[in-house]
Design a protein around this motif. Sequence first.
Motif, PDB file in Angstrom:
ATOM      1  N   GLU A  17       3.247  -9.113   1.597  1.00 18.18           N
ATOM      2  CA  GLU A  17       2.292 -10.196   1.380  1.00 18.18           C
ATOM      3  C   GLU A  17       2.941 -11.221   0.457  1.00 18.18           C
ATOM      4  O   GLU A  17       3.444 -10.847  -0.603  1.00 18.18           O
ATOM      5  CB  GLU A  17       1.020  -9.666   0.693  1.00 18.18           C
ATOM      6  CG  GLU A  17      -0.150  -9.523   1.624  1.00 18.18           C
ATOM      7  CD  GLU A  17      -0.329  -8.094   2.120  1.00 18.18           C
ATOM      8  OE1 GLU A  17       0.140  -7.190   1.400  1.00 18.18           O
ATOM      9  OE2 GLU A  17      -0.893  -7.915   3.200  1.00 18.18           O
ATOM     10  N   SER A 144      -1.994   3.311  -1.707  1.00 16.09           N
ATOM     11  CA  SER A 144      -1.577   2.184  -0.865  1.00 16.09           C
ATOM     12  C   SER A 144      -0.506   2.657   0.097  1.00 16.09           C
ATOM     13  O   SER A 144      -0.251   3.855   0.226  1.00 16.09           O
ATOM     14  CB  SER A 144      -1.060   1.051  -1.748  1.00 16.09           C
ATOM     15  OG  SER A 144       0.182   1.433  -2.301  1.00 16.09           O
ATOM     16  N   GLY A 145       0.148   1.692   0.767  1.00 11.94           N
ATOM     17  CA  GLY A 145       1.200   2.055   1.700  1.00 11.94           C
ATOM     18  C   GLY A 145       2.429   2.605   0.992  1.00 11.94           C
ATOM     19  O   GLY A 145       3.205   3.364   1.573  1.00 11.94           O
ATOM     20  N   GLY A 146       2.612   2.226  -0.258  1.00 12.91           N
ATOM     21  CA  GLY A 146       3.807   2.654  -0.989  1.00 12.91           C
ATOM     22  C   GLY A 146       3.529   3.643  -2.107  1.00 12.91           C
ATOM     23  O   GLY A 146       4.466   4.262  -2.622  1.00 12.91           O
ATOM     24  N   PHE A 174      -1.398   7.443   6.920  1.00 17.51           N
ATOM     25  CA  PHE A 174      -2.297   6.810   7.902  1.00 17.51           C
ATOM     26  C   PHE A 174      -1.470   6.052   8.949  1.00 17.51           C
ATOM     27  O   PHE A 174      -1.753   6.122  10.144  1.00 17.51           O
ATOM     28  CB  PHE A 174      -3.256   5.838   7.209  1.00 17.51           C
ATOM     29  CG  PHE A 174      -4.568   6.459   6.795  1.00 17.51           C
ATOM     30  CD1 PHE A 174      -5.613   6.581   7.704  1.00 17.51           C
ATOM     31  CD2 PHE A 174      -4.770   6.925   5.504  1.00 17.51           C
ATOM     32  CE1 PHE A 174      -6.831   7.149   7.327  1.00 17.51           C
ATOM     33  CE2 PHE A 174      -5.978   7.496   5.115  1.00 17.51           C
ATOM     34  CZ  PHE A 174      -7.015   7.605   6.033  1.00 17.51           C
ATOM     35  N   ASP A 175      -0.452   5.318   8.478  1.00 15.88           N
ATOM     36  CA  ASP A 175       0.360   4.520   9.407  1.00 15.88           C
ATOM     37  C   ASP A 175       1.106   5.417  10.392  1.00 15.88           C
ATOM     38  O   ASP A 175       1.202   5.113  11.582  1.00 15.88           O
ATOM     39  CB  ASP A 175       1.345   3.636   8.625  1.00 15.88           C
ATOM     40  CG  ASP A 175       0.622   2.560   7.822  1.00 15.88           C
ATOM     41  OD1 ASP A 175      -0.532   2.226   8.172  1.00 15.88           O
ATOM     42  OD2 ASP A 175       1.196   2.055   6.840  1.00 15.88           O
ATOM     43  N   GLY A 187      -1.822   1.143  10.296  1.00 13.17           N
ATOM     44  CA  GLY A 187      -2.534   2.231  10.939  1.00 13.17           C
ATOM     45  C   GLY A 187      -3.890   2.564  10.345  1.00 13.17           C
ATOM     46  O   GLY A 187      -4.785   3.016  11.061  1.00 13.17           O
ATOM     47  N   PRO A 189      -6.651   0.935   9.206  1.00 11.40           N
ATOM     48  CA  PRO A 189      -7.866   0.394   9.828  1.00 11.40           C
ATOM     49  C   PRO A 189      -8.053   0.886  11.262  1.00 11.40           C
ATOM     50  O   PRO A 189      -9.182   1.085  11.716  1.00 11.40           O
ATOM     51  CB  PRO A 189      -7.636  -1.121   9.798  1.00 11.40           C
ATOM     52  CG  PRO A 189      -6.625  -1.341   8.723  1.00 11.40           C
ATOM     53  CD  PRO A 189      -5.773  -0.117   8.692  1.00 11.40           C
ATOM     54  N   GLY A 283      -4.724  -0.431  -0.705  1.00 11.42           N
ATOM     55  CA  GLY A 283      -5.289  -0.690   0.624  1.00 11.42           C
ATOM     56  C   GLY A 283      -6.135   0.453   1.168  1.00 11.42           C
ATOM     57  O   GLY A 283      -7.154   0.221   1.824  1.00 11.42           O
ATOM     58  N   ALA A 286      -9.991   0.970   0.844  1.00 11.11           N
ATOM     59  CA  ALA A 286     -10.938   0.293   1.749  1.00 11.11           C
ATOM     60  C   ALA A 286     -11.570   1.281   2.732  1.00 11.11           C
ATOM     61  O   ALA A 286     -12.557   0.953   3.390  1.00 11.11           O
ATOM     62  CB  ALA A 286     -10.209  -0.801   2.534  1.00 11.11           C
ATOM     63  N   ASN A 287     -11.016   2.486   2.852  1.00 11.18           N
ATOM     64  CA  ASN A 287     -11.482   3.454   3.858  1.00 11.18           C
ATOM     65  C   ASN A 287     -12.873   3.998   3.513  1.00 11.18           C
ATOM     66  O   ASN A 287     -13.089   4.556   2.438  1.00 11.18           O
ATOM     67  CB  ASN A 287     -10.470   4.596   3.960  1.00 11.18           C
ATOM     68  CG  ASN A 287     -10.812   5.570   5.049  1.00 11.18           C
ATOM     69  OD1 ASN A 287     -11.612   6.471   4.861  1.00 11.18           O
ATOM     70  ND2 ASN A 287     -10.226   5.361   6.220  1.00 11.18           N
ATOM     71  N   CYS A 313      -8.216  -5.359  -3.930  1.00  9.06           N
ATOM     72  CA  CYS A 313      -7.751  -3.967  -3.899  1.00  9.06           C
ATOM     73  C   CYS A 313      -6.376  -3.900  -3.249  1.00  9.06           C
ATOM     74  O   CYS A 313      -5.512  -3.149  -3.644  1.00  9.06           O
ATOM     75  CB  CYS A 313      -8.711  -3.154  -3.037  1.00  9.06           C
ATOM     76  SG  CYS A 313      -9.385  -1.749  -3.857  1.00  9.06           S
TER      77      CYS A 313
HETATM   78  O1  KG4 Z   1      -2.312  -2.038  -0.850  1.00  8.53           O
HETATM   79  P1  KG4 Z   1      -1.820  -2.399   0.513  1.00  8.53           P
HETATM   80  O2  KG4 Z   1      -2.449  -3.576   1.203  1.00  8.53           O
HETATM   81  O3  KG4 Z   1      -0.299  -2.671   0.518  1.00  8.53           O
HETATM   82  C1  KG4 Z   1       0.643  -1.831  -0.101  1.00  8.53           C
HETATM   83  O4  KG4 Z   1       1.051  -0.853   0.560  1.00  8.53           O
HETATM   84  O5  KG4 Z   1       0.985  -2.093  -1.279  1.00  8.53           O
HETATM   85  O6  KG4 Z   1      -2.009  -1.086   1.419  1.00  8.53           O
HETATM   86  C2  KG4 Z   1      -1.632  -1.067   2.764  1.00  8.53           C
HETATM   87  C3  KG4 Z   1      -1.896   0.333   3.291  1.00  8.53           C
HETATM   88  C4  KG4 Z   1      -1.418   0.548   4.715  1.00  8.53           C
HETATM   89  O7  KG4 Z   1      -0.705   1.762   4.788  1.00  8.53           O
HETATM   90  C5  KG4 Z   1      -2.718   0.600   5.518  1.00  8.53           C
HETATM   91  O8  KG4 Z   1      -2.613   1.404   6.680  1.00  8.53           O
HETATM   92  C6  KG4 Z   1      -3.680   1.191   4.505  1.00  8.53           C
HETATM   93  O9  KG4 Z   1      -3.307   0.610   3.272  1.00  8.53           O
HETATM   94  N1  KG4 Z   1      -5.070   0.861   4.824  1.00  8.53           N
HETATM   95  C7  KG4 Z   1      -6.009   1.783   5.143  1.00  8.53           C
HETATM   96  C8  KG4 Z   1      -7.199   1.054   5.439  1.00  8.53           C
HETATM   97  N2  KG4 Z   1      -6.934  -0.272   5.289  1.00  8.53           N
HETATM   98  C9  KG4 Z   1      -5.643  -0.371   4.900  1.00  8.53           C
HETATM   99  N3  KG4 Z   1      -5.946   3.109   5.201  1.00  8.53           N
HETATM  100  C10 KG4 Z   1      -7.067   3.772   5.568  1.00  8.53           C
HETATM  101  N4  KG4 Z   1      -8.225   3.161   5.887  1.00  8.53           N
HETATM  102  C11 KG4 Z   1      -8.345   1.808   5.843  1.00  8.53           C
HETATM  103  N5  KG4 Z   1      -9.483   1.210   6.168  1.00  8.53           N
END
Ligand code: KG4
Length: 360
Positions: A17, A144-146, A174-175, A187, A189, A283, A286-287, A313
């Motif tokens: 981002e 988060s993703g990381g 999740f991804d 993945g 969402p 991220g 948000a689930n 978030c």
């Molecule tokens: O915090 P973020 O936007 O970016 C970083 O990774 O820093 O998080 C992104 C991660 C991704 O792996 C995405 O699949 C996950 O958050 N994510 C979710 C949901 N929305 C985003 N995982 C589960 N349920 C969701 N609704």
Amino acid sequence: MTDRAVTLLGIETSCDETAAAVVRLHEDGSGEILANIVRAQLDLHAAYGGVVPEIAARAHVDLLDPSIKQAMEEAGLGYDNLDGIAATAGPGLIGGLIVGLTTAKAIALGAGKPFLAVNHLEAHALSAGLTDDLAPPYLLLLVSGGHTQLLIVKDVGVYERLGTTLDDALGEAFDKAAKLLGLGYPGGPEVERMARLGRATIKLPRPMAGRAEAHFSFAGLKTALRYEAMAREPLSDQDVADLCASFEDAVADVVQDRVGRAMGQFEQRLPSGAPKALVAAGGVAANTRLRVALDEIASLRGYRLVVPPAALCTDNAAMIAWAGAQRLARGLIDDMGTPARARWPLDPDAPPALGAGAKA
Ligand code: KG4
Ligand code: ZN
């Protein structure tokens, strides 16, 4: 509290981002977002099923200047009106970090303003102060993703890590789950959307549940999901929905168990009678299924649950400006030699998690 209001430009380029924001910290300690611009690079990375560092760095070069310009215009300010420039210095993808840091340093030098190097994890950790006026101490679940961490936020700059992941971050899990089920990227969402149509009837493991330390592990869950998927091939839409619902259920159970364990450790360090709060950020917060699990454990244990709105978030620059303002108010200014750091744990003294390859 601060003797006067301070206004900062924040820059975030640690992952995929490109973000710029202007935030004001008022004398009474409250925060105000004057502009918050986020340009996602999703389309650029979707074809690869994950973030490609080199593509991300190049995209930040293209997107950052217009994002900053737009943020300053929306805030109605010039660089002269700022009290400081903050940028994420780590942890993250080094190419992107260098783009953001160099830009922030150049603006700070040109305008003769303080420069603040912000830890991305600290920014997530402090964002509940901006969104909900929450002051430390509190327990933080960062997913988060990381990153997947449980931390005590004791004060600005003072963190104790209680748990981390031994392998994949939760967002990464999740991804990967989405990818193996043929769903799109990112993945999380997609899995959530399919899970709504499914039944959580497939037995999957709850890795680490019941363990004394508040660590996580998701690799085994992903492997179990793969075997269950292979056993059902060719997968019908209903199979995919059931696998997603079962995966979400397993994740929610594990997170609830691990958070419960961390709450016990947090309470031991908290003065008796002090209010108890749990913040969820990143991220994955948000689930909805995860949110329900956190709501349950929070009300069971007498905690206030704070989940900043989705836009604050997930990765954004308002949290970077806010963390920078907190540091500036404490006189914690950084010098122009501050490097970008791919790894930058919030609690460098945390004992290593069990097993190899644990992430900081
Ligand atoms: O915090 P973020 O936007 O970016 C970083 O990774 O820093 O998080 C992104 C991660 C991704 O792996 C995405 O699949 C996950 O958050 N994510 C979710 C949901 N929305 C985003 N995982 C589960 N349920 C969701 N609704
Ligand atoms: Zn993040």
